[in-house]
Each structure stands twice: as structure tokens, then as C-alpha cells.
Design an enzyme around this catalytic site. Structure first.
Site, PDB file in Angstrom:
ATOM      1  N   CYS A  30     -18.650  54.557  -0.085  1.00 47.06           N
ATOM      2  CA  CYS A  30     -18.953  54.080   1.279  1.00 47.06           C
ATOM      3  C   CYS A  30     -17.782  54.241   2.231  1.00 47.06           C
ATOM      4  CB  CYS A  30     -19.417  52.618   1.250  1.00 47.06           C
ATOM      5  SG  CYS A  30     -18.080  51.453   0.941  1.00 47.06           S
TER       6      CYS A  30
ATOM      7  N   HIS B 204      -1.790  66.070   3.875  1.00 45.02           N
ATOM      8  CA  HIS B 204      -2.507  65.729   2.640  1.00 45.02           C
ATOM      9  C   HIS B 204      -2.725  64.230   2.457  1.00 45.02           C
ATOM     10  CE1 HIS B 204      -1.143  69.902   0.948  1.00 45.02           C
ATOM     11  NE2 HIS B 204      -2.140  69.995   1.807  1.00 45.02           N
TER      12      HIS B 204
HETATM   13  C1  BJW Z   1      13.323  71.596  -3.820  1.00 41.81           C
HETATM   14  C2  BJW Z   1      14.135  70.680  -4.414  1.00 41.81           C
HETATM   15  C3  BJW Z   1      15.121  70.160  -3.608  1.00 41.81           C
HETATM   16  C4  BJW Z   1      12.764  71.248  -5.898  1.00 41.81           C
HETATM   17  N1  BJW Z   1      15.221  70.551  -2.340  1.00 41.81           N
HETATM   18  N2  BJW Z   1      13.436  71.982  -2.551  1.00 41.81           N
HETATM   19  C5  BJW Z   1      -6.454  80.401   0.623  1.00 41.81           C
HETATM   20  C6  BJW Z   1      -6.141  81.165  -0.499  1.00 41.81           C
HETATM   21  C7  BJW Z   1      -6.316  80.658  -1.786  1.00 41.81           C
HETATM   22  C8  BJW Z   1      -6.801  79.359  -1.989  1.00 41.81           C
HETATM   23  C9  BJW Z   1      -7.110  78.609  -0.888  1.00 41.81           C
HETATM   24  C10 BJW Z   1      -6.937  79.126   0.384  1.00 41.81           C
HETATM   25  N3  BJW Z   1      -7.304  78.155   1.282  1.00 41.81           N
HETATM   26  C11 BJW Z   1      -7.673  77.047   0.599  1.00 41.81           C
HETATM   27  C12 BJW Z   1      -7.589  77.294  -0.731  1.00 41.81           C
HETATM   28  C13 BJW Z   1      -7.906  76.335  -1.840  1.00 41.81           C
HETATM   29  C14 BJW Z   1      -6.830  75.306  -2.088  1.00 41.81           C
HETATM   30  C15 BJW Z   1      -5.533  76.048  -2.447  1.00 41.81           C
HETATM   31  O1  BJW Z   1      -4.635  76.184  -1.654  1.00 41.81           O
HETATM   32  N4  BJW Z   1      -5.441  76.520  -3.661  1.00 41.81           N
HETATM   33  C16 BJW Z   1      -4.256  77.246  -4.120  1.00 41.81           C
HETATM   34  C17 BJW Z   1      -3.497  76.391  -5.131  1.00 41.81           C
HETATM   35  C18 BJW Z   1      -4.664  78.554  -4.691  1.00 41.81           C
HETATM   36  N5  BJW Z   1      -6.652  74.426  -0.939  1.00 41.81           N
HETATM   37  C19 BJW Z   1      -7.436  73.361  -0.755  1.00 41.81           C
HETATM   38  O2  BJW Z   1      -8.330  73.082  -1.542  1.00 41.81           O
HETATM   39  C20 BJW Z   1      -7.200  72.530   0.483  1.00 41.81           C
HETATM   40  N6  BJW Z   1      -8.436  72.309   1.114  1.00 41.81           N
HETATM   41  C21 BJW Z   1      -9.089  73.272   1.768  1.00 41.81           C
HETATM   42  O3  BJW Z   1      -8.616  74.367   1.970  1.00 41.81           O
HETATM   43  O4  BJW Z   1     -10.307  72.874   2.196  1.00 41.81           O
HETATM   44  C22 BJW Z   1     -11.207  73.841   2.768  1.00 41.81           C
HETATM   45  C23 BJW Z   1     -12.484  73.103   3.079  1.00 41.81           C
HETATM   46  C24 BJW Z   1     -13.037  73.219   4.341  1.00 41.81           C
HETATM   47  C25 BJW Z   1     -14.229  72.547   4.644  1.00 41.81           C
HETATM   48  C26 BJW Z   1     -14.829  71.746   3.678  1.00 41.81           C
HETATM   49  C27 BJW Z   1     -14.269  71.625   2.415  1.00 41.81           C
HETATM   50  C28 BJW Z   1     -13.082  72.304   2.116  1.00 41.81           C
HETATM   51  C29 BJW Z   1      -6.683  71.146   0.115  1.00 41.81           C
HETATM   52  C30 BJW Z   1      -5.333  71.168  -0.478  1.00 41.81           C
HETATM   53  C31 BJW Z   1      -4.939  69.748  -0.879  1.00 41.81           C
HETATM   54  C32 BJW Z   1      -3.657  69.741  -1.719  1.00 41.81           C
HETATM   55  N7  BJW Z   1      -3.483  68.443  -2.279  1.00 41.81           N
HETATM   56  C33 BJW Z   1      -2.316  68.189  -3.106  1.00 41.81           C
HETATM   57  C34 BJW Z   1      -2.521  66.825  -3.803  1.00 41.81           C
HETATM   58  C35 BJW Z   1      -2.342  65.674  -2.848  1.00 41.81           C
HETATM   59  C36 BJW Z   1      -2.553  64.377  -3.514  1.00 41.81           C
HETATM   60  C37 BJW Z   1      -1.583  64.095  -4.627  1.00 41.81           C
HETATM   61  O5  BJW Z   1      -0.360  64.272  -4.471  1.00 41.81           O
HETATM   62  O6  BJW Z   1      -2.045  63.668  -5.678  1.00 41.81           O
HETATM   63  O7  BJW Z   1      -1.138  68.174  -2.319  1.00 41.81           O
HETATM   64  S1  BJW Z   1      -1.976  69.469  -4.302  1.00 41.81           S
HETATM   65  C38 BJW Z   1      -0.223  69.310  -4.235  1.00 41.81           C
HETATM   66  O8  BJW Z   1       0.318  70.569  -3.772  1.00 41.81           O
HETATM   67  C39 BJW Z   1       0.053  68.279  -3.137  1.00 41.81           C
HETATM   68  C40 BJW Z   1       1.162  68.952  -2.382  1.00 41.81           C
HETATM   69  O9  BJW Z   1       1.249  68.431  -1.078  1.00 41.81           O
HETATM   70  C41 BJW Z   1       0.785  70.401  -2.446  1.00 41.81           C
HETATM   71  C42 BJW Z   1       1.891  71.348  -2.139  1.00 41.81           C
HETATM   72  O10 BJW Z   1       2.882  71.289  -3.090  1.00 41.81           O
HETATM   73  P1  BJW Z   1       4.395  71.464  -2.663  1.00 41.81           P
HETATM   74  O11 BJW Z   1       4.781  70.397  -1.742  1.00 41.81           O
HETATM   75  O12 BJW Z   1       4.640  72.847  -2.228  1.00 41.81           O
HETATM   76  O13 BJW Z   1       5.142  71.136  -4.049  1.00 41.81           O
HETATM   77  P2  BJW Z   1       5.389  72.045  -5.318  1.00 41.81           P
HETATM   78  O14 BJW Z   1       5.586  71.132  -6.483  1.00 41.81           O
HETATM   79  O15 BJW Z   1       4.396  73.125  -5.461  1.00 41.81           O
HETATM   80  O16 BJW Z   1       6.779  72.765  -4.999  1.00 41.81           O
HETATM   81  C43 BJW Z   1       7.975  72.037  -4.877  1.00 41.81           C
HETATM   82  C44 BJW Z   1       9.028  72.958  -4.315  1.00 41.81           C
HETATM   83  O17 BJW Z   1      10.195  72.199  -4.095  1.00 41.81           O
HETATM   84  C45 BJW Z   1       9.420  74.106  -5.262  1.00 41.81           C
HETATM   85  O18 BJW Z   1       9.439  75.325  -4.522  1.00 41.81           O
HETATM   86  C46 BJW Z   1      10.829  73.741  -5.724  1.00 41.81           C
HETATM   87  O19 BJW Z   1      11.659  74.871  -5.959  1.00 41.81           O
HETATM   88  C47 BJW Z   1      11.299  72.950  -4.531  1.00 41.81           C
HETATM   89  N8  BJW Z   1      12.337  71.997  -4.806  1.00 41.81           N
HETATM   90  N9  BJW Z   1      13.684  70.512  -5.742  1.00 41.81           N
HETATM   91  C48 BJW Z   1      14.328  71.480  -1.858  1.00 41.81           C
HETATM   92  N10 BJW Z   1      15.969  69.236  -4.120  1.00 41.81           N
HETATM   93 ZN    ZN Z   2     -17.980  51.123  -1.263  1.00 44.06          ZN
END
Ligand code: BJW
Ligand code: ZN
Length: 248
Positions: free
Chosen positions: A129, A118
């Protein structure tokens, strides 16, 4: 912390190990998770801000949010979970670290070649640009930050609806489908395509385990679930593996 025997044996015999990390790995460093209460900013959900649709109508709000997060990340440090993954890499012949995190804490802990699905919070570029530009230029009350071309500056992360870098995703899929053990650590398993990696690994024959204090949506489909914070479980796992090796 009791490490399941099956996981330990598979790890000890593994030629290739892949690890997918999410926000939970950085939680113990003080970086809020995306979906936890600390992820909210000025009453907005992160998923409403981290998209082109969130940026377009209010670039000042989104730039302020990212500047706030960049300041926070500069002030925190890698925790025992990040350090344990550096040690784990040294214990297996082939090790791949794939992260969804944008905070750069794995790299700061010393993990080389991290596959950053990500992008990077500390990088920024012009949304028009694509030239590199500094999101931190100027004071907060002079936002939005603009490029010399007049375009708005955005963070170097992958937002919802944006494609991941093809090379990075392909390398992650390759690691998942060719490893013997796959660990999914600190991720809710809700965001795709990252969330598909544990299932791909299992379908290809890997032993797949999760580390999370709360079972994720993926947990029922995995071989083992290690319930606990990554900063406790991962050091215990590495210590158990080192002990196992010493007695083998
Ligand atoms: C602990 C703990 C401790 C607490 N120890 N654990 C298939 C099905 C449905 C939807 C889609 C699909 N394929 C794609 C999609 C759409 C979308 C998506 O997934 N949507 C779903 C939400 C439904 N995906 C996208 O849009 C992606 N792009 C894409 O597929 O493009 C296709 C395309 C092709 C060609 C042209 C154009 C497009 C892009 C996804 C980008 C995600 N970006 C983010 C933001 C990044 C920037 C920022 O930070 O501002 O990334 S979203 C956010 O979620 C961030 C994270 O990396 C990501 C994942 O979150 P994560 O890491 O799992 O965190 P949390 O908070 O959810 O969970 C934390 C966990 O930690 C919990 O379980 C706690 O219990 C645990 N925890 N303390 C261990 N101490
Ligand atoms: Zn520019």
C-alpha cells in the site's frame, strides 16, 4: 597528491560543477561497496538481493540484510571525502551533488539538496500500500515485518528493474548537461541510468574527471583520472582550488 592543471583551471573558471558519487565515497567510512568483497551478505551477491525478484521469494533474508545495513550506517560517520564536497560547494557559483548512495552520509556531512538517485536506506514503506512503515520494528527473529494492511515492509531504495524518481533523474541530467566540470567519484560506472551521466556531461562540453583508486569502465572516455581514494583526493583537490583562488 598532484591535481592535473587542466582540471584545476577548469574548476577555477567554472560557473557550474556537478558531482556524481558512488559507494567508493563511503568506503572510508566503513560502508562496504556494492561490488567489493564486503558487499556479500550470508553468501549472497547484493545484486541478487536488491531487486523485486530477490525480495519476493525470501523477504526475511532481504529484510534482515537491510536491517543489518541500517544498523551499520547508524554507527558510521561521514569521512574527509564527504566533508570536502561540502567545501567544494562553497567555492563554485552553482553546485549539484548527485549520489547513487543510499546511506545519507552526504546529508549528515552537511551537503544540502542532494539528488539521491537510488533512494534512502533509512526510509521504509509497505510494498503493497506504499504507506510509510518501520523496517526496524520488532526483533530479528520475528521477521518478516508487515504493514497493518498485511503487506511486507521494504526499504525506501530503488532496486534493479525499478524506475528512478523522474524528477530526481531529470534534475541530475539537467545538472550534467549544463555544468562546466563534472566529477565522477567512487563509482564503478556499471549501473544505469547513473552511469550515463558522465558521458552526457562530456557530450555537452564539460570537463569530466574521475576519482577512484581503480580506473572504472568509464575512465578511458574521460578527460582526467585521479587515481586514489576519495578521502585523500577530494580534500587535496579542494585545497588546491582554494590555493589557486587565493593567488588568482
Ligand atoms: C573507491 C574507494 C575509495 C573503492 N574512494 N573510490 C542500460 C544498459 C544495461 C542495463 C541497464 C541499462 N539501463 C538500465 C539497466 C538495468 C539496470 C542496470 O543498470 N543494470 C546493469 C548492472 C547492467 N538498472 C536499473 O535497473 C535501474 N532502473 C532502471 O533503469 O529502470 C528502468 C525502468 C523504467 C520504467 C519502469 C521500470 C524500470 C535501477 C538501478 C538501481 C540500482 N540500485 C542499487 C541498489 C540500491 C539499494 C541498495 O543499496 O540496496 O544501487 S544497485 C547498487 O549499485 C546501488 C548502487 O548505488 C549502484 C551503483 O554502485 P556504485 O556506487 O558504482 O558502487 P560499486 O560497488 O559498483 O563500485 C564502487 C567503486 O568505488 C569501485 O569502482 C571502487 O574501485 C571504488 N572505490 N574504494 C573512491 N576509497
Ligand atoms: Zn500496507
Amino acid at each position: 597528491m598532484l591535481i592535473p592543471d587542466a582540471l584545476l583551471h577548469r574548476l577555477a573558471a567554472a560557473r557550474a560543477v556537478a558531482v556524481l558519487t558512488g559507494a567508493g565515497v563511503s568506503a572510508e567510512s566503513g560502508v562496504p561497496t556494492s561490488r567489493g568483497a564486503g558487499g556479500f551478505y550470508e553468501g549472497h551477491r547484493p545484486e541478487d538481493l536488491a531487486s523485486p525478484e530477490g525480495f519476493r521469494p525470501d523477504p526475511v533474508l532481504v529484510q534482515r540484510w537491510y536491517r543489518h545495513r541500517r544498523r551499520l550506517v547508524r554507527e558510521v560517520a561521514p569521512n574527509p571525502a564527504h566533508h570536502a564536497l561540502v567545501r567544494l560547494a562553497a567555492l563554485v557559483p552553482r553546485f549539484t551533488l548527485v549520489t547513487q548512495n543510499v546511506d545519507g552520509l552526504h546529508e549528515r556531512a552537511g551537503s544540502p539538496h542532494v539528488l539521491r538517485l537510488h533512494g534512502a536506506l533509512m526510509e521504509s514503506r509497505c510494498a503493497t500500500c506504499a504507506r510509510s512503515a518501520d523496517l526496524d520494528a520488532g526483533p530479528d527473529d520475528a521477521l518478516p515485518v508487515r504493514c497493518t494492511c498485511g503487506g511486507l515492509v521494504r526499504p525506501g531504495v530503488v532496486w534493479f528493474g525499478e524506475a528512478l524518481l523522474v524528477d530526481v533523474l531529470e534534475a541530475a541530467e539537467q545538472a550534467a548537461t549544463t555544468c562546466d566540470v563534472f566529477l565522477s567519484v567512487g563509482t564503478s560506472g556499471l549501473v544505469y541510468p547513473a552511469a550515463a551521466l558522465p558521458g552526457m556531461a562530456r557530450a555537452a562540453g564539460a570537463f569530466v574527471a574521475e576519482v577512484n583508486p581503480e580506473p572504472s569502465v568509464l575512465a578511458p572516455h574521460l578527460d582526467a583520472v585521479l587515481a586514489g581514494p576519495a578521502g585523500v583526493v577530494l580534500p587535496a583537490l579542494v585545497a588546491a582550488l582554494e590555493t589557486h583562488r587565493a593567488h588568482a
